[in-house]
Write a protein that holds these residues in place. Structure first.
Motif, short mmCIF file in Angstrom:
data_model
loop_
_atom_site.label_atom_id
_atom_site.label_comp_id
_atom_site.label_asym_id
_atom_site.label_seq_id
_atom_site.Cartn_x
_atom_site.Cartn_y
_atom_site.Cartn_z
N MET A 275 27.28 -22.13 36.58
CA MET A 275 26.62 -21.35 35.68
C MET A 275 27.62 -21.82 34.31
SD MET A 275 24.71 -18.84 34.17
CE MET A 275 24.33 -18.12 36.14
N SER A 276 26.74 -22.39 33.08
CA SER A 276 26.81 -22.42 31.97
C SER A 276 27.37 -21.54 31.41
CB SER A 276 26.49 -23.48 30.80
OG SER A 276 26.71 -23.45 30.32
N VAL A 277 25.70 -20.85 31.16
CA VAL A 277 25.54 -19.59 30.11
C VAL A 277 24.83 -18.75 31.23
CG1 VAL A 277 24.63 -17.85 27.69
CG2 VAL A 277 26.11 -20.73 28.00
N ALA A 278 25.33 -17.51 31.20
CA ALA A 278 24.12 -15.93 31.86
C ALA A 278 23.88 -15.10 30.90
CB ALA A 278 24.74 -15.15 32.34
N ALA B 133 20.51 -23.46 42.59
CA ALA B 133 20.01 -24.50 41.25
C ALA B 133 18.71 -24.89 41.55
CB ALA B 133 21.68 -24.55 40.10
N VAL B 134 18.34 -25.13 41.11
CA VAL B 134 16.61 -26.48 40.93
C VAL B 134 16.49 -25.95 39.54
CG1 VAL B 134 14.56 -26.28 42.35
CG2 VAL B 134 15.69 -25.07 42.57
N PRO B 135 16.65 -28.14 39.42
CA PRO B 135 16.35 -28.35 38.35
C PRO B 135 15.14 -28.51 37.49
CG PRO B 135 16.99 -29.97 39.37
CD PRO B 135 17.36 -28.96 40.49
N ALA C 153 24.73 -28.98 36.14
CA ALA C 153 25.47 -29.72 37.77
C ALA C 153 26.31 -30.55 36.99
CB ALA C 153 23.65 -30.15 38.16
N VAL C 154 27.33 -31.07 38.07
CA VAL C 154 28.07 -32.54 37.44
C VAL C 154 28.01 -33.19 39.10
CG1 VAL C 154 30.31 -33.35 36.87
CG2 VAL C 154 30.04 -30.99 36.17
N PHE C 155 28.43 -34.29 38.68
CA PHE C 155 28.14 -35.37 39.22
C PHE C 155 29.72 -35.85 39.81
CE2 PHE C 155 23.91 -35.36 37.94
CZ PHE C 155 23.14 -35.56 38.94
N GLU C 156 29.31 -36.60 41.37
CA GLU C 156 30.46 -37.43 41.49
C GLU C 156 31.88 -38.33 40.31
OE1 GLU C 156 30.49 -37.49 46.21
OE2 GLU C 156 28.95 -38.69 45.28
N ASP C 157 30.54 -38.94 40.21
CA ASP C 157 31.31 -39.95 39.04
C ASP C 157 31.39 -39.33 37.51
OD1 ASP C 157 28.04 -39.51 38.03
OD2 ASP C 157 27.67 -41.96 38.45
N GLY C 158 31.14 -37.90 37.81
CA GLY C 158 31.08 -37.21 36.27
C GLY C 158 30.29 -37.21 35.32
N ARG C 159 28.81 -38.13 35.54
CA ARG C 159 27.69 -37.47 34.93
C ARG C 159 27.27 -35.98 35.41
NH1 ARG C 159 23.09 -39.32 37.07
NH2 ARG C 159 24.19 -39.98 38.72
N GLY C 160 26.96 -35.57 33.89
CA GLY C 160 26.78 -34.21 33.80
C GLY C 160 24.79 -34.17 33.38
N VAL C 161 24.36 -32.73 33.61
CA VAL C 161 22.97 -33.03 32.93
C VAL C 161 22.98 -31.70 33.09
CG1 VAL C 161 21.80 -34.48 34.29
CG2 VAL C 161 21.98 -32.42 35.44
N ALA C 162 22.34 -30.82 32.04
CA ALA C 162 22.15 -29.34 31.62
C ALA C 162 20.72 -29.39 31.65
CB ALA C 162 23.19 -28.63 30.52
N TRP C 163 20.15 -27.67 31.87
CA TRP C 163 18.76 -27.32 31.55
C TRP C 163 18.79 -25.45 31.86
CZ3 TRP C 163 20.86 -28.69 36.51
CH2 TRP C 163 20.53 -28.00 37.47
N ASN C 164 18.16 -25.40 30.83
CA ASN C 164 17.90 -23.75 31.23
C ASN C 164 16.32 -23.34 32.27
OD1 ASN C 164 19.64 -24.05 28.61
ND2 ASN C 164 17.49 -23.04 27.26
N ARG C 165 16.82 -22.07 32.93
CA ARG C 165 16.31 -21.74 34.26
C ARG C 165 15.77 -20.07 33.82
NH1 ARG C 165 19.82 -20.41 38.90
NH2 ARG C 165 20.92 -19.23 38.30
N ILE C 166 14.86 -19.90 34.01
CA ILE C 166 14.79 -17.98 34.06
C ILE C 166 15.65 -17.55 35.34
CG2 ILE C 166 12.48 -16.18 34.69
CD1 ILE C 166 10.92 -18.83 33.63
N ASN C 167 16.44 -16.61 34.90
CA ASN C 167 17.05 -16.14 36.05
C ASN C 167 16.03 -14.28 36.92
OD1 ASN C 167 17.90 -13.82 34.49
ND2 ASN C 167 18.67 -14.39 33.80
N ILE D 242 16.91 -15.39 31.31
CA ILE D 242 17.09 -16.98 30.72
C ILE D 242 19.13 -17.30 30.77
CG2 ILE D 242 16.74 -19.42 29.44
CD1 ILE D 242 14.23 -17.59 30.08
N ASP D 243 19.41 -18.38 31.71
CA ASP D 243 20.40 -18.90 32.27
C ASP D 243 20.01 -20.62 32.01
OD1 ASP D 243 21.28 -16.51 33.10
OD2 ASP D 243 21.15 -17.20 35.36
#
Length: 174
Positions: free
Chosen positions: A124-127, A94-96, A138-152, A133-134
């Motif tokens: 993997m959220s949604v393949a 995964a590369v943001p 990503a979830v951090f140690e402290d509970g923060r999360g981020v999401a993005w779409n990428r080309i598979n 497009i997937d």
């Protein structure tokens, strides 16, 4: 005298055009995505099956109809990162993607560094959210999360006009 006027006119047009293009790329096409409930953050189970909602809060997201990979989201998750890694599909590649600077909760460089250092885990959220497009979470140690779409891999080949790799669903007709 007329040469200076023409030069100034061309310079003014170039500056106005440059500012316009910058504005369109950074601000104009993005829209905030309102939180819609439990399905805002989903992860794919390790045994397969449909993505499952993950308890989350503080959801903020942006998207753009101009490109399927402009989606970015930030949130917090209630579950421990290790528990999520036991239950859901993790990703090693995964590369943001960079977000506009005004969406300050999403820092692609910091996310990438945390993924490389093991301070965050990518899931993997949604393949095949749409063909090629997937969605990645990503979830951090402290509970923060981020999401993005990428080309598979399927999308990369299809968008380049190459034959799609084995295992990819049939590409769309258009």
């Amino acid at each position: 005298m007329s040469g200076r006027l023409i030069g100034l006119f061309l310079l003014a047009v170039a500056v106005i055009g440059g500012v316009g293009i910058w504005y369109l790329q950074i601000y104009a096409f993005y829209e905030e995505v309102p939180a819609s409930g439990p399905r805002d953050v989903v992860l794919t189970p390790q045994g397969g099956g449909a993505p499952e909602p993950v308890a989350h809060g503080d959801f903020r997201a942006i998207d753009s109809a101009s490109s399927p990979i402009r989606y970015r989201a930030c949130f917090t998750v209630e579950a421990e990162r290790a528990a999520l890694a036991e239950a859901y599909v993790t990703l090693d590649d995964a590369v943001p993607l960079v977000a506009p600077g005004w969406f300050d909760c999403f820092d692609a460089d910091a996310i990438g560094a945390a993924l490389e250092a093991g301070r965050a885990t990518a899931f993997m959220s949604v393949a095949q959210l749409e063909y090629g497009i997937d969605r990645v979470v990503a979830v951090f140690e402290d509970g923060r999360g981020v999401a993005w779409n990428r080309i598979n891999d399927c999308g990369a080949a299809f968008f380049d006009g190459d034959p799609v790799p084995p295992g990819c669903p049939p590409p769309p007709e258009t």
